[in-house]
Design an enzyme around this catalytic site. Structure first.
Site, mmCIF file in Angstrom:
data_model
loop_
_atom_site.group_PDB
_atom_site.id
_atom_site.type_symbol
_atom_site.label_atom_id
_atom_site.label_comp_id
_atom_site.label_asym_id
_atom_site.label_seq_id
_atom_site.Cartn_x
_atom_site.Cartn_y
_atom_site.Cartn_z
ATOM 1 N N ASP A 65 50.863 38.718 51.277
ATOM 2 C CA ASP A 65 49.936 38.332 52.357
ATOM 3 C C ASP A 65 50.159 36.900 52.825
ATOM 4 O OD1 ASP A 65 48.773 40.792 51.951
ATOM 5 O OD2 ASP A 65 46.939 40.020 51.030
ATOM 6 N N HIS A 66 50.443 36.011 51.852
ATOM 7 C CA HIS A 66 50.491 34.595 52.240
ATOM 8 C C HIS A 66 51.805 34.173 52.891
ATOM 9 C CE1 HIS A 66 46.480 34.187 51.068
ATOM 10 N NE2 HIS A 66 46.725 34.497 49.806
ATOM 11 N N ARG B 68 51.396 29.708 63.048
ATOM 12 C CA ARG B 68 52.046 29.362 64.318
ATOM 13 C C ARG B 68 52.242 30.568 65.231
ATOM 14 N NH1 ARG B 68 55.121 24.506 64.805
ATOM 15 N NH2 ARG B 68 53.786 22.919 63.933
ATOM 16 N N HIS C 163 47.883 43.463 52.331
ATOM 17 C CA HIS C 163 46.489 43.803 52.650
ATOM 18 C C HIS C 163 46.280 43.667 54.156
ATOM 19 C CE1 HIS C 163 41.950 42.761 51.715
ATOM 20 N NE2 HIS C 163 42.084 43.770 52.553
ATOM 21 N N ARG D 141 43.881 43.378 56.596
ATOM 22 C CA ARG D 141 42.440 43.126 56.719
ATOM 23 C C ARG D 141 41.931 43.553 58.093
ATOM 24 N NH1 ARG D 141 39.141 39.786 53.857
ATOM 25 N NH2 ARG D 141 39.932 39.204 51.824
ATOM 26 N N THR E 109 39.188 35.101 50.069
ATOM 27 C CA THR E 109 40.009 36.145 49.459
ATOM 28 C C THR E 109 39.052 37.195 48.899
ATOM 29 O OG1 THR E 109 41.671 36.590 47.770
ATOM 30 C CG2 THR E 109 40.140 34.820 47.286
ATOM 31 N N THR E 110 39.573 38.300 48.368
ATOM 32 C CA THR E 110 38.695 39.373 47.887
ATOM 33 C C THR E 110 37.868 38.861 46.706
ATOM 34 O OG1 THR E 110 40.550 40.798 48.441
ATOM 35 C CG2 THR E 110 38.686 41.830 47.348
ATOM 36 N N HIS F 64 44.449 39.356 40.628
ATOM 37 C CA HIS F 64 43.652 38.345 41.332
ATOM 38 C C HIS F 64 43.584 37.067 40.507
ATOM 39 C CE1 HIS F 64 41.039 36.435 44.143
ATOM 40 N NE2 HIS F 64 41.205 37.470 44.940
ATOM 41 N N GLY G 163 49.908 37.360 43.973
ATOM 42 C CA GLY G 163 50.349 36.852 45.268
ATOM 43 C C GLY G 163 50.381 35.346 45.349
HETATM 44 N N1 PXP Z 1 44.857 42.410 43.900
HETATM 45 C C1 PXP Z 1 43.948 42.519 44.887
HETATM 46 C C2 PXP Z 1 43.198 43.791 45.021
HETATM 47 C C3 PXP Z 1 43.721 41.446 45.797
HETATM 48 O O1 PXP Z 1 42.804 41.553 46.759
HETATM 49 C C4 PXP Z 1 44.507 40.285 45.663
HETATM 50 C C5 PXP Z 1 44.334 39.163 46.644
HETATM 51 O O2 PXP Z 1 44.781 39.526 47.888
HETATM 52 C C6 PXP Z 1 45.462 40.238 44.629
HETATM 53 C C7 PXP Z 1 45.590 41.294 43.740
HETATM 54 C C8 PXP Z 1 46.343 39.054 44.438
HETATM 55 O O3 PXP Z 1 45.569 37.934 44.132
HETATM 56 P P1 PXP Z 1 46.259 36.514 44.103
HETATM 57 O O4 PXP Z 1 46.752 36.251 45.493
HETATM 58 O O5 PXP Z 1 45.154 35.614 43.679
HETATM 59 O O6 PXP Z 1 47.383 36.605 43.116
#
Ligand code: PXP
Length: 244
Positions: A9-10, A18, A43, A45, A100-101, A196, A218
């Protein structure tokens, strides 16, 4: 061996800063796979703050390992999932204002609705996981609604580790909760994943849990990649979670 799912995602967050075409999410996924990632997570969103629809369709075509589609149980997103047919879908709660979640899904209180979502995704051939807090009753609810897997939310575990390290009572209590929830998941024949907030310091304690299938990580990997490159960041994490 514990598998490593890399959440990209990041990479998309940086690109969206940008609204250019770089850095490419597709290229990032390829580098992660070549460095040992077992799956790629993205993800989509509802507010499309990072990953875009075209990323998901592009990843579906390019990924050689497995695509894990993180999603809210929202009608628009469910339709996209059924169309894209990722290998896995991980159902998460989603709030517009959160960074974040923030917490796990309350499966116990939404069994009827979520059972229907799980059935629709499974019918499309998707393996369905539920992102829940480390709570035995939530694991049991996931089993009852026919989910294939759980992903235990390790956000609190990571927070307590950061505050006071592995010896603090908060941390030990949370680890115990994760252990109990994990055991229940295994007993119920649910595939066991976690994620997470996991990073290069806190992941060690949790890799010892027997039956752990996959971590989804992530932020810490993408943050380290700025200094080491993405391939090294992925390789280092894969090694670390499988060290004796
Ligand atoms: N698992 C889920 C369900 C998440 O929502 C996230 C964050 O997007 C992650 C794992 C990864 O978390 P992190 O980016 O903190 O490693």
């Amino acid at each position: 061996m514990i598998k490593l799912g890399v959440n990209i995602d990041h990479i998309a967050t940086l690109r969206q800063a940008r609204k250019e075409e770089i850095p490419s999410v597709i290229e990032a996924a390829k580098i992660c796979e070549e460095a040992g990632a077992d799956s790629i997570t993205a993800h989509l969103r509802e507010d499309r703050r990072h990953v875009q629809d075209f990323d998901i369709y592009g990843l579906r075509k390019s990924i050689k390992t497995k695509l894990n589609f993180e999603m809210a149980a929202n009608e628009e997103i469910i339709k996209i999932a059924v169309d894209v047919k990722p290998d896995f879908a991980c159902i998460v709660p989603e709030k517009r204002q959160e960074l974040t979640t923030e917490g796990g899904l309350d499966v116990k209180s939404n069994k009827k609705n979520l059972a229907d979502v799980v059935a629709r995704l499974k019918k499309a051939g998707i393996v369905v996981s539920m992102f829940i807090d480390a709570d035995v009753s939530q694991v049991l609810a996931c089993s009852e609604i026919g989910a294939d897997a759980v992903e235990l939310h390790t956000g609190k575990y990571a927070k307590f580790f950061k505050e006071n390290g592995a010896i603090s009572s908060n941390f030990r209590t949370e680890l115990e909760r994760i252990l109990n929830a994990s055991q229940t998941a295994i007993q119920k024949k649910l595939s066991l994943n976690a994620g997470h907030g996991l990073d290069y310091d806190n992941a060690k304690q949790i890799c010892k849990i027997s039956g752990m299938n996959e971590f989804n990580i992530g932020f810490s990997i993408v943050a380290k990649a700025i200094f080491t490159g993405l391939a090294t960041a992925v390789k280092d994490m894969k090694e670390l979670i499988n060290k004796d």
